[in-house]
Design a protein around this motif. Structure first.
Motif, PDB file in Angstrom:
ATOM      1  N   PHE B 263       0.822  -1.210   0.000  1.00  0.00           N
ATOM      2  CA  PHE B 263       0.000   0.000   0.000  1.00  0.00           C
ATOM      3  C   PHE B 263       0.852   1.255   0.000  1.00  0.00           C
ATOM      4  N   ALA B 264       0.208   2.355  -0.381  1.00  0.00           N
ATOM      5  CA  ALA B 264       0.797   3.680  -0.267  1.00  0.00           C
ATOM      6  C   ALA B 264      -0.283   4.562   0.334  1.00  0.00           C
ATOM      7  N   GLN B 265       0.105   5.359   1.295  1.00  0.00           N
ATOM      8  CA  GLN B 265      -0.888   6.149   2.002  1.00  0.00           C
ATOM      9  C   GLN B 265      -0.517   7.625   1.934  1.00  0.00           C
ATOM     10  N   TYR B 266      -1.482   8.431   1.555  1.00  0.00           N
ATOM     11  CA  TYR B 266      -1.258   9.872   1.435  1.00  0.00           C
ATOM     12  C   TYR B 266      -2.215  10.588   2.369  1.00  0.00           C
ATOM     13  N   LYS B 267      -1.644  11.309   3.314  1.00  0.00           N
ATOM     14  CA  LYS B 267      -2.486  12.063   4.247  1.00  0.00           C
ATOM     15  C   LYS B 267      -2.507  13.501   3.742  1.00  0.00           C
ATOM     16  N   LEU B 268      -3.677  13.949   3.328  1.00  0.00           N
ATOM     17  CA  LEU B 268      -3.773  15.297   2.768  1.00  0.00           C
ATOM     18  C   LEU B 268      -4.158  16.296   3.829  1.00  0.00           C
ATOM     19  N   GLU B 269      -3.389  17.373   3.878  1.00  0.00           N
ATOM     20  CA  GLU B 269      -3.771  18.492   4.761  1.00  0.00           C
ATOM     21  C   GLU B 269      -3.777  19.748   3.906  1.00  0.00           C
ATOM     22  N   THR B 270      -4.532  19.668   2.861  1.00  0.00           N
ATOM     23  CA  THR B 270      -4.538  20.779   1.912  1.00  0.00           C
ATOM     24  C   THR B 270      -5.913  21.433   1.896  1.00  0.00           C
ATOM     25  N   MET B 271      -5.946  22.610   1.347  1.00  0.00           N
ATOM     26  CA  MET B 271      -7.201  23.363   1.287  1.00  0.00           C
ATOM     27  C   MET B 271      -8.082  22.812   0.193  1.00  0.00           C
ATOM     28  N   LEU B 298       1.718  -3.206  -5.393  1.00  0.00           N
ATOM     29  CA  LEU B 298       1.345  -1.843  -5.755  1.00  0.00           C
ATOM     30  C   LEU B 298       2.145  -1.284  -6.921  1.00  0.00           C
ATOM     31  N   LEU B 299       3.461  -1.423  -6.868  1.00  0.00           N
ATOM     32  CA  LEU B 299       4.283  -0.758  -7.880  1.00  0.00           C
ATOM     33  C   LEU B 299       4.092  -1.369  -9.264  1.00  0.00           C
ATOM     34  N   GLU B 300       3.908  -2.695  -9.317  1.00  0.00           N
ATOM     35  CA  GLU B 300       3.646  -3.316 -10.620  1.00  0.00           C
ATOM     36  C   GLU B 300       2.318  -2.835 -11.181  1.00  0.00           C
ATOM     37  N   SER B 301       1.334  -2.659 -10.299  1.00  0.00           N
ATOM     38  CA  SER B 301       0.038  -2.205 -10.805  1.00  0.00           C
ATOM     39  C   SER B 301       0.110  -0.756 -11.260  1.00  0.00           C
ATOM     40  N   LEU B 302       0.910   0.062 -10.573  1.00  0.00           N
ATOM     41  CA  LEU B 302       1.087   1.445 -11.023  1.00  0.00           C
ATOM     42  C   LEU B 302       1.779   1.456 -12.379  1.00  0.00           C
ATOM     43  N   LYS B 303       2.734   0.539 -12.531  1.00  0.00           N
ATOM     44  CA  LYS B 303       3.477   0.475 -13.791  1.00  0.00           C
ATOM     45  C   LYS B 303       2.556   0.117 -14.946  1.00  0.00           C
ATOM     46  N   SER B 304       1.536  -0.703 -14.663  1.00  0.00           N
ATOM     47  CA  SER B 304       0.678  -1.146 -15.764  1.00  0.00           C
ATOM     48  C   SER B 304      -0.515  -0.231 -16.010  1.00  0.00           C
ATOM     49  N   LEU B 305      -0.657   0.836 -15.195  1.00  0.00           N
ATOM     50  CA  LEU B 305      -1.809   1.731 -15.363  1.00  0.00           C
ATOM     51  C   LEU B 305      -1.835   2.417 -16.717  1.00  0.00           C
ATOM     52  N   ALA B 306      -0.701   3.039 -17.081  1.00  0.00           N
ATOM     53  CA  ALA B 306      -0.693   3.799 -18.332  1.00  0.00           C
ATOM     54  C   ALA B 306      -0.815   2.893 -19.555  1.00  0.00           C
ATOM     55  N   PRO B 307      -0.031   1.798 -19.630  1.00  0.00           N
ATOM     56  CA  PRO B 307      -0.205   0.915 -20.787  1.00  0.00           C
ATOM     57  C   PRO B 307      -1.611   0.345 -20.890  1.00  0.00           C
ATOM     58  N   ALA B 308      -2.296   0.169 -19.755  1.00  0.00           N
ATOM     59  CA  ALA B 308      -3.647  -0.369 -19.811  1.00  0.00           C
ATOM     60  C   ALA B 308      -4.666   0.707 -20.159  1.00  0.00           C
ATOM     61  N   GLY B 309      -4.191   1.932 -20.283  1.00  0.00           N
ATOM     62  CA  GLY B 309      -5.096   3.013 -20.676  1.00  0.00           C
ATOM     63  C   GLY B 309      -5.884   3.603 -19.539  1.00  0.00           C
ATOM     64  N   MET B 310      -5.540   3.231 -18.293  1.00  0.00           N
ATOM     65  CA  MET B 310      -6.339   3.726 -17.162  1.00  0.00           C
ATOM     66  C   MET B 310      -5.821   5.016 -16.582  1.00  0.00           C
ATOM     67  N   ALA B 311      -4.646   5.426 -16.990  1.00  0.00           N
ATOM     68  CA  ALA B 311      -4.111   6.692 -16.493  1.00  0.00           C
ATOM     69  C   ALA B 311      -3.229   7.291 -17.564  1.00  0.00           C
ATOM     70  N   PRO B 314       3.147  10.701 -18.254  1.00  0.00           N
ATOM     71  CA  PRO B 314       3.703  10.082 -17.047  1.00  0.00           C
ATOM     72  C   PRO B 314       2.776  10.210 -15.840  1.00  0.00           C
ATOM     73  N   LEU B 315       2.885   9.245 -14.944  1.00  0.00           N
ATOM     74  CA  LEU B 315       2.067   9.272 -13.739  1.00  0.00           C
ATOM     75  C   LEU B 315       2.544  10.384 -12.819  1.00  0.00           C
ATOM     76  N   SER B 316       1.697  10.697 -11.860  1.00  0.00           N
ATOM     77  CA  SER B 316       2.079  11.735 -10.908  1.00  0.00           C
ATOM     78  C   SER B 316       3.345  11.335 -10.167  1.00  0.00           C
ATOM     79  N   PRO B 317       4.267  12.276 -10.007  1.00  0.00           N
ATOM     80  CA  PRO B 317       5.495  11.948  -9.271  1.00  0.00           C
ATOM     81  C   PRO B 317       5.224  11.524  -7.835  1.00  0.00           C
ATOM     82  N   LEU B 318       4.065  11.860  -7.305  1.00  0.00           N
ATOM     83  CA  LEU B 318       3.740  11.397  -5.952  1.00  0.00           C
ATOM     84  C   LEU B 318       3.690   9.878  -5.894  1.00  0.00           C
ATOM     85  N   LEU B 319       3.281   9.269  -7.016  1.00  0.00           N
ATOM     86  CA  LEU B 319       3.208   7.817  -7.055  1.00  0.00           C
ATOM     87  C   LEU B 319       4.542   7.197  -7.457  1.00  0.00           C
TER      88      LEU B 319
END
Lengths: 287, 346
Positions: B263-271, B298-311, B314-319
């Motif tokens: 998993f990757a967890q992002y805690k947002l404290e933004t407006m 997680l990382l393999e699934s992130l890697k396959s997001l763009a080729p699968a057309g789901m994102a 380049p992906l967000s640098p946060l990921l």
């Protein structure tokens, strides 16, 4: 001549003196003549040599011209059916560039400019065997920074970078390369020892990540009896693949002659690669 | 043999998959080959474990041997635990010689000086990994062999991998002992956690595949693009885009397998940014929000997001910064005058 007439006009002693003087003068003249002749000979010889060399140079020049003209001729004349195509020439150029890059890679430090800086590759080798390669991705836009790298975490990269990265990048790479190569060499020796001489080692070989401290026991046979030796190898210089401190000890009940052997082994470990030292033990005892 | 030890061995054997029991006992080396041959490893595990305990009784096993078996089990199945990564710091520049005997002595001494009732066992492996098993007791009770913490440390590195079980209160003591034994000054927990110990090692030791630009000729990858052969009536309309995505993906993720994180967890404290006309929130307070990505890998699934057309690539640098920043827990705060949500706290 004036002097000659003078001497002749006066006393009989003067005649002998005069003759002596003439003799001396003739001798001087003869010597001078000889020297001059020698000089002239030498000069003539050197002139001849110069001619020879000029002739050689002209011959070689002609050869080079011929070769160049020959090649140009091949490239220039399109209609000649025997000449290689533009594609073949391009392939040859690519091949020779690749070979050049390969040579750079084999020298141990090679680099490639990137969009934001430069990426270096440090390849390690030990006594003719190429081992792992490590990379450094540097940013050079503002100050020089390491963006990413694949250097093992136990190599003191931050320390080396702090000292040299900003001021002398060549030195930085050289020092880092020394560290990596020495580590690769130490690890190679320890691995070789474990792979090839495992039968001589009693128990486990105690090592660490940097391979700069090795402690183990090995057997030495004397008169069909085996005695355990304990050895502690400390590699004080991280840029060196030979130990700085060696302690070889045997059990207290071992015969006195073994102390000599221990000292000899200790000296050998200090001078020679670990696995090579063991190879020489094996061959010495095998006889 | 102590009854508790016998029971502990029995339960440890029960954890092992039946086909693996014999191999693991051989690795353990406490029971001889002849003894092992007397056991029928095809019967039900309950009976196997009883037989093994019987043999251990013959050899008078004590807690040290039982602990060794437990370490072996956990070394082969480390993914059953959750591992956190800790980083140690030191200011000195002296060359480290790391003497293993010295390390073990210092660690035991430090730990035992604070808490006498602990069981400490070590086991070293070929890759310079030192496994430490600690069973915790209290000042008044004996160590509980079922409440154990595991520490994996590679000599001369600043990283320690800790799998703490229930007793989190002993963590400061454990950290202190580690710092003292390894000659460092302090230790802090990194924001990096996973079940896969080896993947955590790959990330902090930089053993995962990073795509470095070099001139050294590597075998040309054909990529995941399907070969030309196939039905000629099918035309790839956006081949250029597909190739661009492949290229960008390769630049970001490299060619090799990705480290395994769950998993990757992002805690947002933004407006919260809304259309000014709508004026959803009267008070300008940060909108607290937690985004968690979960995956078996997680990382393999992130890697396959763009080729699968789901994102988009380049992906967000946060990921994509996860392996390089060696963290999978992030806090995102507002950065003044910057694109909201893009400031990542250190």
């Amino acid at each position: 001549r004036g002097k000659m007439e003078e001497g002749k006009a006066y006393s009989p002693d003067g005649v002998f003196a005069h003759l002596e003087m003439l003799e001396a003068r003739a001798h001087e003249a003869a010597v001078k003549q000889e020297e001059m002749e020698e000089q002239e000979e030498k000069l003539a010889r050197l002139k001849a040599r110069v001619q020879e060399l000029r002739l050689q140079r002209d011959e070689l020049r002609a050869k080079v011209d011929l070769q160049q003209k020959g090649q140009l001729g091949k490239e220039g004349v399109v209609s000649d059916p025997a000449q290689p195509s533009a594609r073949a020439v391009l392939e040859w150029k690519i091949k020779s560039v690749k070979a050049m890059l390969q040579i750079f890679y084999l020298t141990g430090i090679s680099g490639k400019l990137t969009k934001r800086g430069v990426c270096f590759c440090i390849s390690t080798a030990y006594e003719g065997t190429y081992l792992d390669s490590y990379h450094l991705d540097l940013l050079t836009k503002a100050e020089v920074q390491i963006h990413r790298h694949s250097v093992p975490v136990f190599i003191p990269l931050e320390q080396i970078a702090k000292k040299y990265l900003q001021t002398d990048i060549r030195r930085f790479l050289s020092v880092l390369s020394d560290h990596l190569n020495a580590y690769a060499g130490r690890r190679y020796q320890a691995d070789q020892l474990q792979d090839r001489f495992s039968d001589r080692i009693e128990g486990t070989l105690q090592r660490n990540s940097l391979c700069n401290l090795l402690v183990f026991n090995y057997n030495v046979s004397r008169k069909s009896k085996t005695f355990p030796f304990n050895v502690r190898l400390l590699y004080g210089d991280l840029c060196c693949s030979l130990p700085t401190e060696v302690t070889v000890s045997c059990t207290p009940d071992a015969p006195a002659s073994l102390a000599e052997t221990a000292a000899a082994h200790s000296d050998l470990f200090r001078r020679v690669a670990l696995h090579k030292a063991f190879r020489s033990f094996s061959s010495a005892e095998g006889s | 043999m102590d009854v508790t030890v016998a029971e502990y061995i029995r339960r440890t054997v029960l954890k092992i998959p039946r086909d693996e029991i014999k191999t693991m006992l051989q690795k353990w080396g406490f029971l001889s080959e002849t003894q092992l041959q007397t056991v029928n490893f095809h019967q039900i595990k309950e009976n196997i474990s009883q037989d093994v305990v019987q043999l251990c009784e013959e050899n008078s096993a004590d807690i040290k041997q039982a602990a060794a078996l437990d370490i072996i089990y956990n070394h082969i199945y480390p993914n059953k635990r959750v591992w956190s990564v800790y980083q140690m710091n030191k200011t000195g520049e002296e060359t480290e010689f790391f003497d293993l005997t010295d390390f073990k002595k210092k660690f035991k001494r430090r730990l035992r000086s604070a808490l006498k009732n602990v069981t400490i066992n070590f086991r070293e492996y070929e890759d310079n990994a030192i496994w430490i098993r600690i069973a915790w007791g209290t000042p008044y009770t004996k160590p509980n062999q079922y409440k154990t913490s595991y520490v994996v440390y590679h000599s001369q590195t600043p990283y320690v991998f800790i799998s703490v079980s229930v007793l989190k209160s002993n963590l400061p003591l454990l950290c202190q002992a580690l710092v003292v034994a390894s000659n460092y000054h302090d230790i802090r927990e990194m924001e990096l956690r996973s079940h896969s110990l080896n993947s955590l090692k790959d990330i902090v030791f930089k053993r995962y595949s990073q795509n470095f630009q070099t001139y050294y000729p590597r075998p040309l990858q054909e990529g995941n693009v399907a070969p030309e052969s196939g039905d000629l009536r099918i035309i790839q309309e956006n081949r250029n885009e597909k190739e661009r995505i492949q290229r960008v993906n390769q630049e970001v993720f490299g060619d090799g397998p990705q480290p395994k994180l769950e998993f990757a967890q992002y805690k947002l404290e933004t407006m919260f940014k809304s259309d000014p006309k709508m004026d959803v929130l009267d008070e300008k307070e940060p909108f607290r929000c937690l985004v968690k990505f979960s995956s078996p890998h997680l990382l393999e699934s992130l890697k396959s997001l763009a080729p699968a057309g789901m994102a988009d690539a380049p992906l967000s640098p946060l990921l994509t910064c996860i392996p390089q920043k060696a963290r999978n827990y992030f806090k995102i705060r507002e950065k003044k005058g910057f694109f909201p949500g893009s400031f990542v706290s250190p």
